[in-house]
Motif scaffolding. Structure first.
Motif, PDB file in Angstrom:
ATOM      1  N   ALA A 284       0.887  -1.360  -0.056  1.00 22.68           N
ATOM      2  CA  ALA A 284       0.114   0.029   0.080  1.00 22.68           C
ATOM      3  C   ALA A 284       0.910   1.321  -0.029  1.00 22.68           C
ATOM      4  O   ALA A 284       0.552   2.210  -0.543  1.00 22.68           O
ATOM      5  CB  ALA A 284      -0.874   0.022   1.066  1.00 22.68           C
ATOM      6  N   GLY A 285       1.962   1.054   0.662  1.00 20.31           N
ATOM      7  CA  GLY A 285       2.843   2.394   0.758  1.00 20.31           C
ATOM      8  C   GLY A 285       3.639   2.786  -0.691  1.00 20.31           C
ATOM      9  O   GLY A 285       3.630   3.567  -1.036  1.00 20.31           O
ATOM     10  N   VAL A 286       3.835   1.674  -1.334  1.00 23.59           N
ATOM     11  CA  VAL A 286       4.464   1.748  -2.470  1.00 23.59           C
ATOM     12  C   VAL A 286       3.434   2.414  -3.444  1.00 23.59           C
ATOM     13  O   VAL A 286       3.634   3.269  -4.292  1.00 23.59           O
ATOM     14  CB  VAL A 286       5.061   0.516  -3.234  1.00 23.59           C
ATOM     15  N   LEU A 287       2.191   1.689  -3.519  1.00 22.93           N
ATOM     16  CA  LEU A 287       0.967   2.162  -4.300  1.00 22.93           C
ATOM     17  C   LEU A 287       0.794   3.555  -4.103  1.00 22.93           C
ATOM     18  O   LEU A 287       0.347   4.370  -5.139  1.00 22.93           O
ATOM     19  CB  LEU A 287      -0.055   1.213  -4.261  1.00 22.93           C
ATOM     20  N   ARG A 288       0.804   4.068  -2.544  1.00 20.66           N
ATOM     21  CA  ARG A 288       0.531   5.503  -2.552  1.00 20.66           C
ATOM     22  C   ARG A 288       1.627   6.438  -3.017  1.00 20.66           C
ATOM     23  O   ARG A 288       1.114   7.317  -3.503  1.00 20.66           O
ATOM     24  CB  ARG A 288       0.418   5.785  -0.985  1.00 20.66           C
ATOM     25  N   ALA A 289       2.958   5.787  -2.845  1.00 20.22           N
ATOM     26  CA  ALA A 289       3.956   6.599  -3.574  1.00 20.22           C
ATOM     27  C   ALA A 289       3.859   6.826  -4.908  1.00 20.22           C
ATOM     28  O   ALA A 289       4.028   8.110  -5.613  1.00 20.22           O
ATOM     29  CB  ALA A 289       5.150   6.082  -3.262  1.00 20.22           C
ATOM     30  N   LEU A 290       3.458   5.664  -5.682  1.00 22.67           N
ATOM     31  CA  LEU A 290       3.108   5.796  -7.059  1.00 22.67           C
ATOM     32  C   LEU A 290       1.993   6.913  -7.524  1.00 22.67           C
ATOM     33  O   LEU A 290       2.105   7.669  -8.500  1.00 22.67           O
ATOM     34  CB  LEU A 290       2.732   4.329  -7.792  1.00 22.67           C
ATOM     35  N   GLY A 291       0.885   6.912  -6.730  1.00 26.31           N
ATOM     36  CA  GLY A 291      -0.359   7.673  -6.778  1.00 26.31           C
ATOM     37  C   GLY A 291       0.178   9.335  -6.696  1.00 26.31           C
ATOM     38  O   GLY A 291      -0.367   9.985  -7.337  1.00 26.31           O
ATOM     39  N   VAL A 292       0.814   9.393  -5.639  1.00 25.65           N
ATOM     40  CA  VAL A 292       1.329  10.906  -5.530  1.00 25.65           C
ATOM     41  C   VAL A 292       2.300  11.342  -6.572  1.00 25.65           C
ATOM     42  O   VAL A 292       2.010  12.444  -6.922  1.00 25.65           O
ATOM     43  CB  VAL A 292       2.009  10.869  -4.076  1.00 25.65           C
ATOM     44  N   ASN A 293       2.793  10.475  -7.229  1.00 21.32           N
ATOM     45  CA  ASN A 293       3.663  10.802  -8.476  1.00 21.32           C
ATOM     46  C   ASN A 293       2.986  11.111  -9.479  1.00 21.32           C
ATOM     47  O   ASN A 293       2.948  11.892 -10.475  1.00 21.32           O
ATOM     48  CB  ASN A 293       4.513   9.752  -8.843  1.00 21.32           C
TER      49      ASN A 293
END
Length: 131
Positions: A3-12
């Motif tokens: 989820a943290g990695v997906l959030r980082a991708l989403g923020v990008n």
């Protein structure tokens, strides 16, 4: 962890981190409604009394603030491993707050404290282990 990695991708992809946090929380709500609906227990969450409901509402506010803070940290250049490791210190604070506020309801001793410390250290090792 994913989820943290997906959030980082989403923020990008999304320049406004707080809107991303709102999407994150809304999707979580929809998933929980679906889980209760499939289980035939859609009315169950609404049977909670006002006192319990107030605690759960405050818990939701705290959770939303944590998600928003995590998303803002990512937006302003925080590394996923670092922000996730910081977020995963939550068990320490939960333990301390439980010792203060839940002492009549839960018995927390040295064994649980040691386990909390080991869990947090393990999370830190996993986050920072690969240089």
């Amino acid at each position: 962890a994913s989820a943290g990695v997906l959030r980082a991708l989403g923020v990008n992809e999304m320049p406004v981190a707080l809107f991303g946090a709102a999407i994150n929380i809304t999707v979580a709500l929809l998933v929980m409604v679906a889980v209760y609906a499939v289980g035939g227990k859609l009315r169950e969450p609404f049977s909670v009394g006002w006192k319990r409901g107030a605690y759960l509402l405050l818990s939701g506010v705290a959770s939303a603030m944590g998600t928003a803070g995590f998303m803002l940290a990512l937006q302003y250049g925080g590394k996923v491993a670092v922000t996730t490791a910081l977020k995963n210190t939550a068990p320490i604070f939960t333990f301390v707050f439980a010792m203060v506020f839940l002492r009549r309801h839960e018995r927390l001793g040295a064994k649980v404290a040691l386990l909390v410390i080991l869990v947090v250290c393990g999370g830190a090792l996993a986050a920072f282990g690969r240089g």
